[in-house]
Design a protein around this motif. Structure first.
Motif, PDB file in Angstrom:
ATOM      1  N   GLN A 272      71.850  22.322  35.745  1.00 20.40           N
ATOM      2  CA  GLN A 272      73.183  21.952  36.217  1.00 20.40           C
ATOM      3  C   GLN A 272      73.040  21.071  37.468  1.00 20.40           C
ATOM      4  N   ARG A 273      73.576  21.459  38.603  1.00 19.75           N
ATOM      5  CA  ARG A 273      73.472  20.583  39.786  1.00 19.75           C
ATOM      6  C   ARG A 273      72.532  21.149  40.852  1.00 19.75           C
ATOM      7  N   VAL A 274      71.727  22.130  40.467  1.00 22.94           N
ATOM      8  CA  VAL A 274      70.855  22.789  41.446  1.00 22.94           C
ATOM      9  C   VAL A 274      69.785  21.835  41.965  1.00 22.94           C
ATOM     10  N   ALA A 275      69.188  21.042  41.075  1.00 25.91           N
ATOM     11  CA  ALA A 275      68.146  20.100  41.510  1.00 25.91           C
ATOM     12  C   ALA A 275      68.718  19.089  42.506  1.00 25.91           C
ATOM     13  N   GLU A 276      69.955  18.637  42.269  1.00 24.50           N
ATOM     14  CA  GLU A 276      70.590  17.686  43.195  1.00 24.50           C
ATOM     15  C   GLU A 276      70.757  18.308  44.577  1.00 24.50           C
ATOM     16  N   LYS A 277      71.199  19.572  44.613  1.00 23.84           N
ATOM     17  CA  LYS A 277      71.390  20.245  45.901  1.00 23.84           C
ATOM     18  C   LYS A 277      70.057  20.338  46.640  1.00 23.84           C
ATOM     19  N   ARG A 278      69.006  20.743  45.936  1.00 24.17           N
ATOM     20  CA  ARG A 278      67.698  20.872  46.589  1.00 24.17           C
ATOM     21  C   ARG A 278      67.225  19.521  47.112  1.00 24.17           C
ATOM     22  N   ALA A 279      67.367  18.488  46.290  1.00 21.73           N
ATOM     23  CA  ALA A 279      66.902  17.158  46.695  1.00 21.73           C
ATOM     24  C   ALA A 279      67.653  16.670  47.931  1.00 21.73           C
TER      25      ALA A 279
ATOM     26  N   PHE B 134      69.009  18.410  50.358  1.00 21.71           N
ATOM     27  CA  PHE B 134      68.630  19.089  51.604  1.00 21.71           C
ATOM     28  C   PHE B 134      67.161  18.885  51.949  1.00 21.71           C
ATOM     29  N   GLU B 135      66.336  18.583  50.960  1.00 19.00           N
ATOM     30  CA  GLU B 135      64.949  18.213  51.272  1.00 19.00           C
ATOM     31  C   GLU B 135      64.914  16.873  51.996  1.00 19.00           C
ATOM     32  N   GLU B 136      65.786  15.945  51.591  1.00 18.53           N
ATOM     33  CA  GLU B 136      65.866  14.645  52.278  1.00 18.53           C
ATOM     34  C   GLU B 136      66.303  14.829  53.727  1.00 18.53           C
ATOM     35  N   GLN B 137      67.298  15.698  53.923  1.00 20.18           N
ATOM     36  CA  GLN B 137      67.835  15.902  55.272  1.00 20.18           C
ATOM     37  C   GLN B 137      66.824  16.571  56.191  1.00 20.18           C
ATOM     38  N   SER B 138      65.951  17.394  55.602  1.00 16.41           N
ATOM     39  CA  SER B 138      64.975  18.092  56.443  1.00 16.41           C
ATOM     40  C   SER B 138      63.741  17.222  56.677  1.00 16.41           C
TER      41      SER B 138
END
Length: 373
Positions: A360-367, A369-373
């Motif tokens: 679903q949209r879980v990979a998008e959420k992880r990506a 916040f990984e960019e932001q960190s």
């Protein structure tokens, strides 16, 4: 202190479950069972529970297992108290009801990088229509479906409803059962009929079909019908002498009572309230090796050949007669084998696997916040 203990336990993730019920193992609801399954895996759980009165506090009797219990109203007043905690762990928020008071909590969790999940366990619109879930609001449920990273539903009718409300990616995740529920601790003998029929569970008149049971018993006076449960009464429906109400019984004793039955039934009214249900008792009956006949509800996905669905009293009686004839060891083994793959541990494994795979949209959420960190 709970956060420190959770970190010390070494789990890479934690889960907050937002539940419309309290954590009572004896009542067996899905939020409770998922919380206990998470705890068995060593995953810390914040169980956010519904209460009606502000002086109603659950005891912190699950801390040693890794579960802390907090009232919903406490969290919604100060969502950051929860959403800012456990930083550095993967944080999953599992919403088990579309309560509009979650608007700010959902927003705070999403903006803090939590994986947000809506687990659709009931047709809340229909509960609202019959005077329950008085807080339900269609606009907020649409928002919850659209805002969460993943949406699961317990059966296909509810999944279809989610799709109609704007959730095309919804996945099925049926209910389950507690391991060991089919174990008979000590016999509970009951008088038998020509055919002995039984039910255990909630007896609320909103969905339990008292008239169907009464009419079936009138038409088959040599049969015996046993009803175990609470939460409702015949309400003006006269029950024949071959229907016996056994009241609420301890969950560990249910298998002993059911060992007397030829057929287990789920006699629910044929309306939307029942269609949106995936009764846990269906899985429990199958784990006990019993033939199952249902009205109103559908068989669990994958159990269509193991559960007979009937419409109307004559069809109900014929289905019971057919089911009573299927008492062979091979049939009982097939029922038990299906149920063995539907424990709450299996259901949790499926849920966590879907999230781990980024569906679903879980990979998008992880990506993001990984960019932001």
């Amino acid at each position: 202190h709970f956060e420190e203990r959770a970190r010390a336990g070494g789990s890479p993730r934690m889960v907050a479950i937002f539940s419309g019920t309290q954590l009572l193992e004896s009542e067996g609801q899905r939020p409770t069972q998922l919380a206990l399954a998470l705890a068995r895996r060593g995953i810390p759980v914040v169980f956010v529970y519904w209460r009606w009165w502000e002086n109603e506090w659950r005891p912190q009797d699950r801390l040693e297992e890794g579960i802390v219990q907090i009232p919903i109203d406490v969290v919604v007043r100060r969502p950051e108290m929860l959403t800012a905690a456990f930083e550095g762990l993967e944080r999953i928020a599992l919403f088990e009801l579309p309560y509009p008071g979650f608007f700010e909590t959902l927003a705070a969790a999403s903006s803090a990088g939590w994986i947000t999940v809506y687990d659709v366990i009931d047709d809340w619109e229909e509960f609202h229509r019959v005077g329950q879930a008085v807080w339900w609001d269609e606009e907020f449920e649409r928002h919850l479906i659209g805002a969460c990273d993943a949406v699961f539903a317990i059966n296909e009718p509810l999944a279809a409803r989610v799709r109609a409300l704007g959730g095309p990616g919804v996945e099925l995740l049926g209910n389950g059962l507690k391991a060991g529920i089919a174990e008979v601790r000590e016999p509970r003998p009951l008088a038998r009929g020509e055919v002995t029929v039984g039910y255990f569970g909630y007896l609320a008149g909103a969905w339990f079909d008292w008239e169907l049971i009464a009419e079936a018993a009138v038409r088959r006076p040599a049969w015996r019908f046993y009803l175990i449960g609470y939460g409702g009464s015949p309400e003006g429906t006269a029950l024949p002498k071959n229907v016996e109400l056994l009241g609420k019984q301890p969950q560990p004793d249910l298998a002993a009572f059911a060992a007397n039955w030829d057929v287990a039934v789920i006699p629910f009214k044929p309306d939307r309230l029942a269609v949106g249900a995936d009764p846990i008792k269906t899985y429990e009956y199958l784990a006990m090796g019993l033939p199952v006949v249902v009205t109103g509800v559908h068989p669990p996905a994958g159990a269509e050949s193991l559960v007979d669905r009937a419409e109307g009293v004559e069809d109900f009686l014929r289905a019971i007669e057919r089911a009573a004839a299927r008492q062979g060891p091979a049939e009982a083994a097939a029922r038990r084998a299906f149920a063995a793959g539907c424990t709450w541990d299996h259901r949790l494994e499926s849920l966590l696997a879907a999230l781990a795979a980024g569906r679903q949209r879980v990979a998008e959420k992880r990506a993001l916040f990984e960019e932001q960190s």
